[in-house]
Design a protein around this motif. Structure first.
Motif, PDB file in Angstrom:
ATOM      1  N   GLY B  16      -0.774   3.161   1.701  1.00 31.69           N
ATOM      2  CA  GLY B  16      -0.563   3.372   3.123  1.00 31.69           C
ATOM      3  C   GLY B  16      -0.086   4.758   3.497  1.00 31.69           C
ATOM      4  N   THR B  17       0.254   5.578   2.530  1.00 27.08           N
ATOM      5  CA  THR B  17       0.705   6.957   2.813  1.00 27.08           C
ATOM      6  C   THR B  17      -0.456   7.928   2.605  1.00 27.08           C
ATOM      7  N   HIS B  82      -5.336   3.530  -0.226  1.00 30.21           N
ATOM      8  CA  HIS B  82      -5.578   2.119  -0.542  1.00 30.21           C
ATOM      9  C   HIS B  82      -5.543   1.974  -2.049  1.00 30.21           C
ATOM     10  N   MET B  83      -5.214   0.768  -2.507  1.00 28.42           N
ATOM     11  CA  MET B  83      -5.126   0.535  -3.955  1.00 28.42           C
ATOM     12  C   MET B  83      -6.425   0.909  -4.662  1.00 28.42           C
ATOM     13  N   SER B  84      -7.540   0.667  -3.991  1.00 28.72           N
ATOM     14  CA  SER B  84      -8.843   0.944  -4.605  1.00 28.72           C
ATOM     15  C   SER B  84      -9.131   2.448  -4.751  1.00 28.72           C
ATOM     16  N   VAL B 112      -1.904   4.939  -7.099  1.00 28.39           N
ATOM     17  CA  VAL B 112      -1.473   4.360  -5.838  1.00 28.39           C
ATOM     18  C   VAL B 112      -0.502   3.224  -6.144  1.00 28.39           C
ATOM     19  N   ILE B 113       0.704   3.376  -5.632  1.00 28.65           N
ATOM     20  CA  ILE B 113       1.770   2.412  -5.922  1.00 28.65           C
ATOM     21  C   ILE B 113       1.839   1.370  -4.806  1.00 28.65           C
ATOM     22  N   PRO B 114       1.853   0.094  -5.171  1.00 30.61           N
ATOM     23  CA  PRO B 114       1.870  -0.954  -4.135  1.00 30.61           C
ATOM     24  C   PRO B 114       3.134  -0.908  -3.273  1.00 30.61           C
TER      25      PRO B 114
END
Lengths: 114, 114
Positions: B16-17, B82-84, B112-114
């Motif tokens: 999200g960042t 996004h995680m992807s 990418v960190i959740p």
């Protein structure tokens, strides 16, 4: 939607074997390339071809040869595999004038030489 | 002569960042510039390209890059990770029309960190 196909995803070969890596593209591209990818070294160009039966050496051609008998197929040959050729091999193609268009890559072949 | 430098080998962001992957190039001529993405054990996929048209280039998956000639930069950005998006990203410089004059950066791994 398949564009550039590499025949094997994973290969394990013995030292001294002759190894063939095959690449086929269905986009009628003139230019085809073989790269190897190693951690910390990025992608390095082995050979490329800009037409049938034409080939040019890239940055690291030693120990490799190539064949392009048909426009759609570009083969990489390891004449006598050695452990330092363990790597990920990537095939790519572009149309003529390809520096502007960018590459289309295959999914890669991870080769291990034991 | 031409070269490309990816300033960070690893970048870590929270989901999200914003994402910023930095690339600087040098080229004697007007270059074409590309960003590619590589997911684990896959080939490289073209994200976007700059070929002397608009300096702000939009690519796939919400990525964009801005060509800044005065800074010789072509940084890749995305407003919200996004995680992807976790993958390795390569900046590439090419002489327009020169299929053999392509130089890859050494890559930036995005976590990418959740």
């Amino acid at each position: 939607d398949v564009k550039v196909t590499q025949s094997s995803r994973y290969l394990v070969k013995r030292t001294g074997e002759k190894v063939f890596l095959e690449c086929v593209q269905d986009m009628d591209h003139e230019n085809m390339f073989w790269y190897r990818q190693d951690p910390g070294l990025g992608l390095r160009l082995i050979y490329f071809s800009y037409d049938v039966k034409m080939k040019e050496k890239g940055d690291i051609p030693e120990g490799y040869s190539v064949s392009r008998e048909k426009k759609e197929r570009f083969s990489l040959i390891l004449e006598s595999a050695s452990t330092n050729q363990t790597s990920m091999y990537l095939c790519a193609s572009t149309p003529r004038g390809g520096g502007v268009f960018g590459y289309t890559f295959g999914s890669g072949t991870r080769l291990t030489v034991v | 002569a031409q070269s490309v430098t990816q300033l960070d080998s690893h970048v870590s962001v929270s989901e999200g960042t914003p994402v910023l992957l930095r690339c600087n190039y040098s080229s004697s001529y007007s270059p074409s510039l590309f960003w590619y993405v590589q997911h684990p054990n896959k080939g490289l996929q073209l994200l976007l390209k700059y070929t002397s048209a608009a300096t702000l280039v939009k690519g796939i998956n919400g990525f964009e890059a801005e060509f800044k000639k005065s800074e010789t930069s072509f940084h890749l950005t995305k407003p919200s990770a996004h995680m992807s998006d976790a993958a390795e990203y390569f900046c590439v410089v090419s002489l327009s029309g020169g299929y053999q004059k392509v130089t890859f950066g050494t890559g930036t791994k995005l976590q990418v960190i959740p």
